[in-house]
Design a protein around this motif. Sequence first.
Motif, short mmCIF file in Angstrom:
data_model
loop_
_atom_site.label_atom_id
_atom_site.label_comp_id
_atom_site.label_asym_id
_atom_site.label_seq_id
_atom_site.Cartn_x
_atom_site.Cartn_y
_atom_site.Cartn_z
N GLY A 3 45.08 53.19 45.43
CA GLY A 3 44.58 52.15 46.32
C GLY A 3 43.16 52.39 46.81
N ARG A 7 40.63 48.12 43.60
CA ARG A 7 40.64 47.03 44.58
C ARG A 7 41.22 45.80 43.87
NH1 ARG A 7 36.02 49.55 44.57
NH2 ARG A 7 34.91 47.84 43.59
N ASP A 8 42.36 45.36 44.35
CA ASP A 8 43.10 44.29 43.70
C ASP A 8 42.23 43.05 43.49
OD1 ASP A 8 45.48 43.26 42.55
OD2 ASP A 8 45.89 42.15 44.39
N LEU A 13 44.25 45.24 38.92
CA LEU A 13 45.34 44.52 39.57
C LEU A 13 46.33 45.56 40.10
CD1 LEU A 13 46.05 41.67 36.98
CD2 LEU A 13 44.68 41.55 39.06
N LEU A 14 46.70 45.42 41.34
CA LEU A 14 47.67 46.33 41.94
C LEU A 14 49.04 45.68 41.97
CD1 LEU A 14 45.60 47.72 44.95
CD2 LEU A 14 46.19 48.90 42.83
N ALA A 26 51.63 40.70 36.15
CA ALA A 26 50.24 41.16 36.03
C ALA A 26 49.85 41.30 34.56
CB ALA A 26 50.06 42.49 36.76
#
Length: 71
Positions: A3, A7-8, A13-14, A26
């Motif tokens: 995290g 950064r999403d 993509l988180l 995703a």
Amino acid sequence: QVGEVIRDGENGLLVTPGDADGLAQAIEKLAADSELRERLGAAARETAIKSYTWRHNAARVFDAMTTISAG
């Protein structure tokens, strides 16, 4: 630490750990959108080069050692 690096929507993509459906979504999103893949990939590369090279890590260790020595 993921995290802190990713950064999403900016450089990756988180997905919530253990969320298989979220992971599948995703992957499908990336598979369907070449522009998104290119944008995220370029941003991820820039992040890695700017902050996570061996040279950068060595400089952080050196700075920490210098701070400890001065203290």
